[in-house]
Design a protein around this motif. Structure first.
Motif, short mmCIF file in Angstrom:
data_model
loop_
_atom_site.label_atom_id
_atom_site.label_comp_id
_atom_site.label_asym_id
_atom_site.label_seq_id
_atom_site.Cartn_x
_atom_site.Cartn_y
_atom_site.Cartn_z
N LYS C 207 0.82 -1.20 0.00
CA LYS C 207 0.00 0.00 0.00
C LYS C 207 0.86 1.26 0.00
CE LYS C 207 -3.79 1.82 2.81
NZ LYS C 207 -4.44 1.54 4.10
N TYR C 208 1.90 1.27 0.81
CA TYR C 208 2.71 2.49 0.93
C TYR C 208 4.02 2.39 0.18
CZ TYR C 208 -0.61 3.82 4.49
OH TYR C 208 -1.74 4.14 5.14
N ASP C 209 4.20 1.30 -0.54
CA ASP C 209 5.40 1.18 -1.33
C ASP C 209 6.65 1.27 -0.45
OD1 ASP C 209 6.56 0.66 -3.63
OD2 ASP C 209 6.47 2.71 -4.46
N LEU C 210 6.66 0.48 0.61
CA LEU C 210 7.74 0.57 1.59
C LEU C 210 8.96 -0.25 1.17
CD1 LEU C 210 5.70 0.08 4.86
CD2 LEU C 210 6.91 2.14 4.17
N THR C 211 10.10 0.26 1.55
CA THR C 211 11.31 -0.52 1.45
C THR C 211 11.59 -1.03 2.86
OG1 THR C 211 12.05 1.00 -0.23
CG2 THR C 211 13.72 -0.44 0.76
N ILE C 212 11.83 -2.33 3.02
CA ILE C 212 11.86 -2.89 4.36
C ILE C 212 13.15 -3.68 4.62
CG2 ILE C 212 10.76 -4.58 5.91
CD1 ILE C 212 8.11 -3.75 4.87
N VAL C 213 13.72 -3.45 5.78
CA VAL C 213 14.75 -4.35 6.27
C VAL C 213 14.08 -5.21 7.32
CG1 VAL C 213 16.94 -4.56 7.48
CG2 VAL C 213 16.58 -2.67 5.89
N PHE C 214 14.11 -6.49 7.14
CA PHE C 214 13.36 -7.38 8.01
C PHE C 214 14.33 -8.30 8.73
CE2 PHE C 214 10.85 -11.08 9.08
CZ PHE C 214 9.67 -10.53 9.54
N ILE C 215 14.46 -8.04 10.04
CA ILE C 215 15.41 -8.83 10.83
C ILE C 215 14.65 -9.94 11.54
CG2 ILE C 215 17.00 -8.74 12.79
CD1 ILE C 215 17.44 -5.76 12.03
N ALA C 216 15.13 -11.15 11.50
CA ALA C 216 14.44 -12.24 12.17
C ALA C 216 15.39 -13.40 12.34
CB ALA C 216 13.23 -12.68 11.36
N HIS C 217 15.04 -14.27 13.29
CA HIS C 217 15.86 -15.48 13.36
C HIS C 217 15.08 -16.69 12.86
CE1 HIS C 217 14.07 -15.39 17.51
NE2 HIS C 217 13.68 -16.56 17.07
N ASP C 218 13.78 -16.49 12.60
CA ASP C 218 12.98 -17.59 12.08
C ASP C 218 13.16 -17.65 10.57
OD1 ASP C 218 10.92 -19.16 10.98
OD2 ASP C 218 9.73 -18.89 12.82
N LEU C 219 13.84 -18.71 10.14
CA LEU C 219 14.21 -18.76 8.73
C LEU C 219 12.99 -18.82 7.82
CD1 LEU C 219 17.27 -21.15 8.93
CD2 LEU C 219 17.20 -18.67 8.94
N GLY C 220 11.97 -19.54 8.27
CA GLY C 220 10.77 -19.66 7.44
C GLY C 220 10.14 -18.30 7.21
N VAL C 221 10.04 -17.52 8.25
CA VAL C 221 9.42 -16.20 8.16
C VAL C 221 10.21 -15.31 7.21
CG1 VAL C 221 8.95 -14.10 9.46
CG2 VAL C 221 8.33 -16.31 10.43
N VAL C 222 11.52 -15.34 7.35
CA VAL C 222 12.35 -14.47 6.51
C VAL C 222 12.17 -14.84 5.03
CG1 VAL C 222 14.71 -13.91 5.89
CG2 VAL C 222 14.04 -13.98 8.28
N ARG C 223 12.15 -16.11 4.80
CA ARG C 223 12.07 -16.54 3.42
C ARG C 223 10.75 -16.09 2.79
NH1 ARG C 223 9.54 -20.01 0.83
NH2 ARG C 223 10.26 -20.96 -1.11
N SER C 224 9.67 -16.26 3.52
CA SER C 224 8.38 -15.95 2.92
C SER C 224 8.17 -14.44 2.83
CB SER C 224 7.26 -16.58 3.72
OG SER C 224 7.01 -15.82 4.87
N PHE C 225 8.89 -13.68 3.61
CA PHE C 225 8.60 -12.25 3.68
C PHE C 225 9.53 -11.41 2.82
CE2 PHE C 225 8.31 -8.06 5.67
CZ PHE C 225 6.93 -7.93 5.76
N SER C 226 10.75 -11.92 2.54
CA SER C 226 11.70 -11.01 1.91
C SER C 226 12.12 -11.44 0.51
CB SER C 226 12.93 -10.87 2.81
OG SER C 226 13.32 -12.11 3.31
N ASP C 227 12.62 -10.43 -0.21
CA ASP C 227 13.10 -10.70 -1.56
C ASP C 227 14.55 -11.15 -1.53
OD1 ASP C 227 10.66 -9.63 -2.66
OD2 ASP C 227 11.44 -7.66 -2.04
N LYS C 228 15.32 -10.40 -0.79
CA LYS C 228 16.74 -10.73 -0.67
C LYS C 228 17.00 -11.13 0.77
CE LYS C 228 18.43 -9.35 -4.72
NZ LYS C 228 17.26 -9.74 -5.54
N VAL C 229 18.04 -11.90 0.99
CA VAL C 229 18.37 -12.27 2.36
C VAL C 229 19.87 -12.10 2.58
CG1 VAL C 229 18.64 -14.74 1.87
CG2 VAL C 229 18.05 -14.00 4.16
N LEU C 230 20.17 -11.61 3.78
CA LEU C 230 21.57 -11.44 4.18
C LEU C 230 21.78 -12.32 5.41
CD1 LEU C 230 24.16 -9.54 3.70
CD2 LEU C 230 23.32 -8.32 5.70
N VAL C 231 22.76 -13.21 5.37
CA VAL C 231 23.02 -14.07 6.51
C VAL C 231 24.22 -13.52 7.26
CG1 VAL C 231 23.50 -16.42 7.26
CG2 VAL C 231 22.16 -16.02 5.19
#
Ligand SMILES: Nc1ncnc2c1ncn2[C@@H]1O[C@H](COP(=O)(O)OP(=O)(O)OP(=O)(O)O)[C@@H](O)[C@H]1O
Ligand SMILES: Nc1ncnc2c1ncn2[C@@H]1O[C@H](COP(=O)(O)OP(=O)(O)OP(=O)(O)O)[C@@H](O)[C@H]1O
Ligand SMILES: [Mg+2]
Ligand SMILES: [Mg+2]
Lengths: 330, 496, 326, 300, 332
Positions: C207-231
């Protein structure tokens, strides 16, 4: 090592500020030691001569730094009132104050520990509430009320203890303790309450911790778990509070010493302030500040003894909960 | 001149017995034993008579002073010079001779401002001392002082210490004070107990009777009694009527002596409002001194009615003050109408001061056009206030054994430094001067004038007697109380 | 791994570009770098996931980007602004454009203020009057799925974790930021609530065209939520790439180990691969060379000497490893 | 309901138990304990009496109402609690004494708290140099025994209510400073402070709007305890003869002047001592109670 | 005894008094556990897992009450005297707690924590206890065990602490080990190590295990049977494989589909469960999940649905079950 040096430097700074503060304060006070020494019949000329003799005509800073310079070398000066060396006066009176304070601490700590353990094993029980009521009463009886009452009770009515005066330990431990008991009790009664409070609260919350449940789940008995596992981690605040209270007792024996006519530091400082004996006041105040710093250090060492976690440098990774809890306790 | 008859304890006890340790509580704690440091005639008499003996011994029967440690103490020129002769062969306990040179050394020291002696004022009345020979010292006064001998027991000039010991410096001296008294210093913790032991070489054998003395100073009257009751002491010094009564009812023996004069309000005659005699009179009329005294002494009123106690040869039935509220109010109103209302401050020192103020205030509250406010000072200023005249009303004592010395100093117009009330009445001054007569009749006549003037002009309003005495257990004997410096340690003995 | 290097940066097109970021903490035990040379960037509208074990410096990185933690070294560029040198005043303005959502929703709300005040806090700081703020409260609450009439007057204590997190999201979005840093926004929440919040974020993002940095330790969540991933591992980067590809074909042994540690009920024994041995070393004295070598099943002598740099192992996939799994 | 699904067997007895036997659990008492209620009532009563003292039908505190040293007895109001050495009504003096004790305690407590809180906030929030300086001040004040400080202050200025208030306020400051500092540090580490900063809030705003409202309740909960301690401290000073100037009564002064007559007229000590005790007790109880209610948020 | 289950819990209620009212933390739970069996218990935070474990043990907080039946090897634990319970604790039932940082005494060396139970229950000497402690530490894979014995808990890492906790629990060779979220506080890689360890010791020692977790994935792969708890009750219990792959209870199903897995399509919306957990003091009548359940009917809100047996290895308390195998919803 550098940590030790830094602490020492800080302590020295505190002591310098405290002593300078007190000499500054007293310099504003009316009356002078020369006047006191010379008494009613003094002439202004006599006073002037004596003040010059004592170096009191110099600027405050000069007087202070002169004092400091000698103090650093271990010479706290000589009281113009008594002509005695201040170091010696302190040395003579210290045992009295120290013994009263230590005895008061011992009495109140041991009473408080017993009461707190009883309270904490059954929080909110009749026993607990009874103990709480008693300690609340103790907390609300100031020393200057407790003192006369204790004298009335134990010295005059029962005649078991001397009403006043000091018997030094050289006379024998028995008479010495008898003379120290009532003053120590009068000073210590109030502390029982605060000790009981912190220890009870900490014990109760420790007894709710997982590790207590874990120890119980091993089949260990209640008493064993209480003393072996729960007691030490619960005594942090108690240690902090008893450090503060020891410092307070040493600085605040003024009332007990006045009530029981004890030759201690409290008497010395009251007298010296009234007599504008700045040299002695500075000496005693410096000394009390040193004791204060010393007690703080001892308390810090105590933390290490009680809790291995603070013995070495704190670990980097600490759960935020544990940190904030410590902070609050301190 | 003469005072009251002495009071003493244990008359029927028979012959004195030697031995025993007496535990006594005095009114104050010494801060040292160097005579220049102390001012101790009523608060620590046992300690100081024990260490230094009695230089002069009052004869309680005649009211005159006999020599104790001295051989003679005389003047032939109305007090312009005094000749003091010491006993032959008398030595201090360190073996050095107690001679004229020792007296000169001690008294010169008193005068030296460097030592800041509290007795410097009286010592300064001495112009200089000449050592005539080994035994004789000639004391030349700055102005003729006929009452000098009578002042001796009040001031620390009477304590003569070994010059050799004093030479070592005050700190050293205080560790082992040396005098020629009946007891030797044993040990002392400041603010703690002073222990003294018998001096076997005391000149007046078989005195002292006691083997040892243990003395403590406790300034609180009630605590001293507490200690006596709890068995911590054999005898306590006391100066308060209620404590005497309580002590007696607790089964202790009382030995009490009442000074002439008493304690009361000293009014500053040089300052408004009390520079106006009517203000002083109004206050004297206004106060019910018995009730004031009752409050202060906790139920044992003892406001002195006359200047001299009834036993004194100089006694006259001239009331010091009369309670007359109406007259008082009239005077207050009159002064107020003149724009000089009696609004004054009473200087309160820690101790009894507050109680006195309370009593004063609650009495004056009933009158119009008079107010009293407290002026709180701390102990350090106790000496200054009188000297500087920085007060309006103040509690002070006008108590004396013989009138020549003390009363003269307090009331004589030319006794500048000791006349704290700044009272200056030529008639009184003349009568005081004339009072130094050897003729008792003339003396009595002159002091009658003094008494009349006082009850007229009220420089002081005395509200309570000045007591001094002891409470003891049954075992203590030989305690004779006769004013300053009593009881003397040498006389005390214990029933085994 | 545990390498640095910025080979994976994509140049000027990025909204946020972080290069060789270092953050140092001073503790009683000594100083250490919690973040020791991390680089990443985000293209507009992209979501970057940062994963790694506890203590590896994920949160610190997030905070440092906003300069909430002091930047010891490196460059952070947001749009045309250089963050590490911006003035305090400028920084205060910039931060409004870069918002952060924290792990613990309850502690991120001031317990002494009402929901309506919290959610409009950014507006108040921006200088809006009370009236204007009151007017937008319903809208703000509704957009995060909280009925305004019920929640506006509540205090944070009365909220459940999920509701509190919604308020926190609403507060961040109220100032219309371009960049949103989410520091473990769902790890304190229950599974059932976690899905609600993730869906909400997903909605708002588009809706707001956000750019997001998504920090998490749950790998499943990160995968489903993000385009790129940094380990990340111990303050350094291990691997960067498209999230699906990195999960399917991890190039770094650490990434592999992480993925193998995710419990998988479908396979016998519960895990698809062998376990990683050992614990995270202390950051106070990290191993030389590759920081992961002590736990790495394929570590060799070289790893103790040379620190690997990020390099492309497959198109668009970068790893800091001397011996990547290709 | 699916056909394949069959109800699990539960023994008959178990089914029955299911209906009735659930555990009986007592709830922690929510009611205020009687002591706490009493404490609040007592404090209210004392404050009320102190405030309305001038319009109460009692004698002035400096007016003698009869013979001195009358023991308490029923009948006349003024002599209800007895009279003092001068014949003034102890009832009246105790009530007016409350004015002094409460004013001194409360004003000194509040000003000490205000000063301490400001310093503690600054120290706890800014840390570093600010913290160092402020902690140093606290340490210096703390290593001055309170009574010594007060003795020195009363040596300079003759004792009066303002002097006492200032002295006691200074004495109370370090305690609050430490409390406020510890509290501030705990709250500053909370995420919402970071969130506010991230919203662009200035330090002033964060201190005043975010941290202060959280710190104040737990400090306020300490107020009664501190006021109690200050009332005792004022009493100690009065006991040493350095309290408010006469004839104004204060509890400590009353106890001190009665102490000499403890053996013969014990009520002169017991009456003011009981009132002092009850008040300090009530304040302590109230403080504990408040602390339980408001200081908790530090933990959760 | 061998034909009897090791642990039979029947209709267990455990209530706790709190200032807000009576928390019905466990409200009618029944299950059995066979010798050597591993039972997983899953449920979201607050569903009553920990209270259930503690209620079985008898380690309840003050102001609490329990009813029902807990038969351990045929002995009723609920009514057992404290002295007897102490003999059971540690020796027959052992427990491992959620946070390893908080369940080891911070001020007592590992050595004592390991040996005190053995010395109490087995009456062995200090040296013997010490050597057994060393063996135990080796068994749970603590490197350098001699040094670790002298260590304090804070000197160990989180994973190490949890291993020590497990060693402590194993010390007296209990028949049953209850592990309450033993890995929740740990990182994935460490969680993995600890789970492997638990599985290994359980099978090697033929011990029964209750493994509590809030993550179905953690439990399902490594237990024989799984119970799913919701708001103090068991929603579904059955063989782990079935519960995970073919759940019947609406709650279990919703929970599984709300969890993003490695297979979830990127940016696709997750299935959500609306609303939040019911109040633990005043739970809704009937099925406690009903207010959040899409399939809830009138009936669901009126009476607590009975436990229904759907197959040999699956029971669920749901009257509108799902059947995921056939992809269609059964009922209504
Ligand atoms: N304020 C601080 N002072 C000192 N050390 C800190 C501070 N904050 C974090 N650290 C340390 O820095 C390192 C990185 O911390 P950070 O919080 O960034 O890790 P994380 O990856 O977010 O971990 P988690 O998953 O546990 O949140 C850790 O070792 C941590 O202990
Ligand atoms: N000591 C206690 N006093 C009051 N309520 C409690 C207590 N312990 C637990 N509860 C309540 O009992 C309910 C169940 O708690 P329990 O700890 O068993 O949940 P859980 O399933 O273990 O959750 P988690 O995953 O968070 O550990 C919760 O509502 C909780 O708030
Ligand atoms: Mg983090
Ligand atoms: Mg749990």
């Amino acid at each position: 090592m550098s940590d030790v040096l830094r602490r020492l430097g800080y302590a020295a700074l505190v002591i310098v500020l405290v002593t300078f503060g007190v000499s500054l304060l007293l310099s504003f006070a009316p009356g002078s030691v020369a006047q006191i020494v010379l008494g009613e019949e003094a002439t202004p000329e006599n006073i002037a001569v004596l003040e010059r003799e004592l170096g009191l005509d110099r600027p405050l800073f000069v007087q202070y730094f002169d004092w400091l310079w000698h103090a650093v070398q271990g010479d706290l000066g000589t009281s113009p009132i008594t002509g005695r060396s201040v170091t010696q006066s302190i040395a003579e009176r210290l045992p009295v104050t120290l013994e009263i304070a230590a005895l008061a601490l011992i009495i109140s700590l041991s009473a408080a520990v017993v009461l707190a353990v009883l309270s904490a094993t059954a929080p909110n029980s009749i026993l607990d509430r009874g103990i709480n009521a008693v300690t609340s009463v103790l907390l609300s009886v100031p020393t200057f009320v407790a003192g006369p009452l204790l004298i009335f009770l134990f010295a005059i009515t029962i005649k078991g203890f001397p009403a006043l005066g000091w018997t030094s330990i050289e006379t024998g431990l028995g008479p010495n303790l008898r003379a120290a008991f009532l003053p120590a009790l009068a000073a210590g009664l109030v502390e029982i309450a605060s000790f009981h409070r912190v220890l009870r609260a900490d014990l109760i919350s420790t007894l709710r911790e997982d590790f207590v449940a874990a120890a119980r789940a091993k089949g260990m008995g209640r008493g064993y778990v209480l003393f072996r596992h729960a007691f030490r981690p619960s005594s942090f605040s108690l240690l902090t509070v008893s450090g503060l209270s020891l410092a307070r007792l040493i600085g605040g024996t003024i009332i007990v010493e006045a009530l029981f006519v004890l030759p201690g530091l409290g008497q010395l400082i009251t007298q010296s302030i009234a007599q504008r004996d700045v040299v002695t006041v500075q000496g005693v105040v410096a000394f009390i500040a040193i004791v204060f710093v010393l007690i703080n250090t001892l308390v810090d060492i105590g933390y290490g003894l009680i809790d291995p976690r603070v013995r070495r440098a704190p670990r980097v990774q600490r759960s935020p909960k544990a940190t904030s809890k410590k902070e609050a306790a301190a | 001149a003469g005072g009251d008859t002495a009071a003493s304890s244990g008359e029927p006890a028979g012959e004195p017995v030697s031995g025993g340790t007496l535990r006594a509580l005095e009114l104050a704690q010494p801060s040292g034993f160097d005579p220049v440091q102390v001012f101790s005639s009523t608060s620590m008499p046992i300690t100081f008579t024990a260490l230094y003996g009695q230089f002069l011994v009052p004869d309680t029967k005649t009211g005159q002073y006999d020599c104790g440690l001295c051989k003679s103490f005389t003047t032939t020129d109305q007090g312009a010079t005094w000749e003091v002769v010491t006993r032959e062969g008398l030595t201090f306990s360190d073996g050095t001779p107690f001679n004229a040179a020792a007296i000169k050394y001690n008294w010169d020291r008193m005068k030296d401002p460097k030592f800041g002696s509290a007795s410097a004022g009286i010592a300064n009345q001495i112009d200089h001392i000449e050592v005539v020979d080994e035994q004789t010292a000639k004391v030349v006064m700055a102005v003729p002082t006929p009452g000098f001998k009578g002042l001796m027991p009040i001031y620390s000039l009477q304590w003569i210490a070994s010059p050799t010991a004093l030479e070592k410096g005050q700190a050293e001296f205080n560790k082992n004070p040396i005098g020629a008294g009946p007891f030797l210093f044993d040990n002392w913790v400041p603010n703690g107990t002073l222990k003294l032991k018998k001096n076997p070489g005391y000149y007046d054998a078989p005195k002292p009777y006691l083997d040892a003395l243990e003395i403590q100073g406790v300034s609180d009257n009630a605590q001293r009694l507490n200690a006596l009751i709890s068995g911590q002491a054999d005898t306590i010094l006391n100066s308060e009527a209620s404590i005497f009564a309580e002590g007696e009812s607790a089964g202790f023996k009382k030995v009490e002596y009442q000074f002439n004069g008493g304690v009361g309000l000293m009014l500053n005659n040089a300052k408004a409002p009390f520079n106006d005699v009517r203000a002083r009179q109004a206050l004297a009329y206004a106060l019910d001194l018995n009730s004031l005294s009752d409050s202060i002494t906790r139920g044992y009123p003892s406001a002195p009615k006359t200047l001299f106690t009834e036993g004194s040869p100089l006694y006259e039935d001239i009331p010091l003050a009369t309670h007359d509220p109406d007259k008082a109010q009239k005077l207050f109103d009159e002064l107020a109408a003149e724009g000089k209302p009696v609004n004054f401050s009473y200087t309160v020192f820690p101790g009894n001061g507050q109680l006195v103020f309370d009593a004063l205030q609650s009495q004056l509250q009933k009158y119009k056009n008079v107010t009293v406010t407290p002026d709180q000072r701390d102990t350090s200023q106790q000496g200054v206030v009188g000297t500087k005249g920085d007060y309006q009303a103040l509690t002070s004592s006008m108590a004396f054994v013989d009138p020549g010395s003390r009363l003269w100093g307090q009331l004589h117009g030319s006794a500048e430094r000791t006349n704290y009330s700044r009272f200056n009445d030529p008639e009184t001054s003349a009568a005081l001067d004339a009072g130094f007569s050897d003729d008792p009749a003339k003396q009595k006549e002159q002091y009658k004038i003094v008494q009349e003037r006082l009850s007229e002009l009220h420089p002081y309003i005395l509200y309570t007697a000045y007591l001094s005495g002891l409470l003891t257990t049954d075992k203590v004997h030989g305690a004779v109380v006769y004013g300053y410096t009593s009881p003397a340690a040498a006389d005390l003995w214990l029933q085994p | 791994m545990a390498g640095s290097g910025s080979a994976h940066l994509r140049g000027d097109a990025a909204v946020l570009s972080v290069e060789n970021l270092e953050v140092e903490y001073h503790t009683a035990g000594g100083s250490f770098k919690a973040v020791a040379g991390v680089s990443f960037d985000l293209l507009p509208g992209e979501t970057l996931g940062i994963v790694g074990e506890s203590g590896c410096g994920k949160s610190t990185t997030g905070r440092a980007v906003l300069r909430l933690d002091p930047i010891a070294n490196g460059h952070v560029r947001f749009r045309d602004e250089t963050i590490e040198t911006a003035s305090h005043q400028r920084m205060r303005e910039l931060r409004r454009d870069m918002q952060m959502i924290f792990q613990d929703p309850v502690s991120s709300l001031n317990p002494r203020r009402l929901v309506k005040d919290i959610i409009t806090e950014g507006l108040a700081i921006g200088g809006q009057g009370a009236k204007e703020r009151a007017a937008v409260v319903p809208e703000l609450l509704e957009q995060v799925g909280l009925p305004p009439e019920r929640f506006a007057e509540m205090s944070p204590r009365q909220l459940s974790g999920g509701q509190a997190q919604r308020v926190a999201i609403g507060r961040a979005l109220a100032v219309r930021p371009g960049l949103l840093i989410c520091d473990e926004p769902v790890s304190a929440l229950d599974v059932s609530v976690q899905a609600q919040i993730l869906n909400l974020l997903e909605d708002l993002k588009s809706k707001y065209d956000l750019t997001i940095v998504f920090i998490a330790h749950d790998l499943g969540v990160v995968r489903s939520f993000s385009d790129k991933v940094l380990v990340m591992y111990l303050g350094k980067t291990c691997e960067f790439g498209d999230s699906v590809e990195v999960y399917e074909r991890p190039a770094h042994p650490y990434t592999r180990g992480l993925l193998d540690s995710v419990p998988s009920p479908e396979v016998e024994g519960g895990f698809v691969g062998p376990a990683l041995q050992g614990d995270l070393p202390s950051p106070l004295n990290p191993p030389s060379g590759c920081r992961f070598r002590a736990r790495c099943p394929m570590s060799q002598d070289k790893c103790a000497v040379d620190e690997p740099a990020m390099r492309e192992v497959r198109p668009g996939q970068y790893a800091a490893c001397h011996f990547p799994l290709v | 309901m699916t056909a394949g699904a069959i109800p699990r067997e539960l023994g008959v007895e178990n089914a029955e138990r299911m209906a009735v036997a659930t555990p009986q659990v007592s709830l922690p008492r929510k009611r205020l304990s009687i002591l706490v209620v009493f404490s609040y009532v007592w404090i209210a009563l004392i404050v009320l009496l102190a405030v309305v003292a001038p319009i109460l039908p009692i004698a002035a505190y400096d007016q003698s109402v009869g013979a001195p040293r009358q023991a308490p007895k029923f009948g006349e109001l003024n002599t209800l609690l007895g009279t003092d050495q001068v014949g003034r009504s102890l009832l009246s003096r105790v009530i007016y004494g409350a004015q002094v004790s409460l004013v001194v305690g409360a004003v000194a407590g509040l000003s000490g708290a205000a000063l301490g809180t400001v310093l503690g906030l600054l120290a706890g929030y800014f840390r570093k140099g600010t913290d160092w300086v402020i902690t140093l001040i606290a340490d210096v004040l703390l290593s001055f025994p309170v009574l010594v400080l007060l003795l020195a202050i009363t040596a300079i200025f003759s004792p009066s209510i303002p002097v006492l208030v200032v002295g006691l306020a200074i004495a109370g400051t370090p305690t609050f400073m430490r409390l406020a500092r510890a509290n501030t540090m705990a709250w500053t580490s909370r995420e919402f402070v970071r969130a506010a900063r991230n919203m662009g809030a200035s330090s002033t705003r964060i201190l005043i709007r975010e941290i202060l409202p959280n710190v104040v309740p737990s400090l306020a909960a300490y107020m009664p305890l501190v006021i109690a301690a200050l009332i005792v401290a004022e009493g100690s000073l009065s006991f040493l003869g350095l309290g408010v100037p006469p004839p104004t009564p204060s509890w400590g002064g009353l106890i001190s002047s009665g102490a000499v007559d403890l053996r013969t007229a014990p009520y002169m000590v017991f009456v003011p001592a009981t009132v002092l005790f009850l008040t300090v007790f009530a304040l302590n109880q109230g403080g504990e109670h408040l602390r339980h209610r408001f200081d908790r948020n530090l933990q959760d | 005894m061998s034909d009897r289950a090791l642990l039979e819990v029947t209709d267990l209620h455990a209530y706790i008094g709190s200032p807000r009212g009576v928390v019905k933390a466990v409200d009618g739970v029944s299950f059995t556990l066979q010798h050597g069996e591993a039972l997983g218990v899953v449920g979201e935070s607050g569903s009553g897992k920990s209270v259930m474990a503690r209620a079985v043990m008898g380690l309840m907080p003050a102001r609490s009450g329990r009813t029902g039946q807990v038969l351990f090897q045929g002995r009723e634990l609920l009514t057992m005297k404290p002295k007897e319970l102490q003999e059971v604790w540690g020796k027959q039932i052992a427990m491992v707690f959620q946070d390893p940082g908080r369940s080891l005494s911070p001020v007592v060396r590992v050595e004592r924590q390991l040996t005190e139970g053995m010395r109490r229950h087995l009456g062995i000497s200090r040296t013997e206890a010490n050597s057994r402690a060393l063996d135990l530490l080796r068994e749970v894979g603590v490197p350098d065990p001699e040094r670790r014995l002298r260590a304090y808990p804070h000197e160990l890492s989180g994973g190490m602490r949890q291993r020590v906790m497990i060693a402590v629990a194993l010390a007296c060779e209990p028949d049953l080990l209850i592990a309450d979220e033993p890995t929740t506080a740990l990182d994935v890689t460490i969680q993995r190590q600890v789970l492997d360890l638990l599985r290994r010791v359980q099978t090697q020692r033929r011990m029964s295990l209750v493994l509590i977790s809030h993550d179905l994935h953690v439990v399902a792969g490594r237990t024989d049977r799984t119970a799913v708890m919701y708001a103090g009750r068991i929603a579904e219990i059955g063989s782990s494989r079935t519960v995970f792959q073919d759940p019947h209870h609406r709650y279990t199903h919703a929970l599984l589909s709300a969890t993003p897995t490695i297979h979830h399509e990127r940016h696709a919306p997750l299935n959500v469960i609306p609303g939040s957990l019911p109040s633990p003091t005043h739970p809704p009548a009937g099925c406690r999940f009903a207010p959040r359940c899409a399939a809830a009917s009138q009936e669901c809100t009126q009476a607590q649905p009975p436990m229904l047996q759907f197959s040999d290895d699956l029971d669920a308390a749901c009257i509108h079950p799902v059947n995921t195998k056939e992809g269609e919803l059964v009922g209504r």
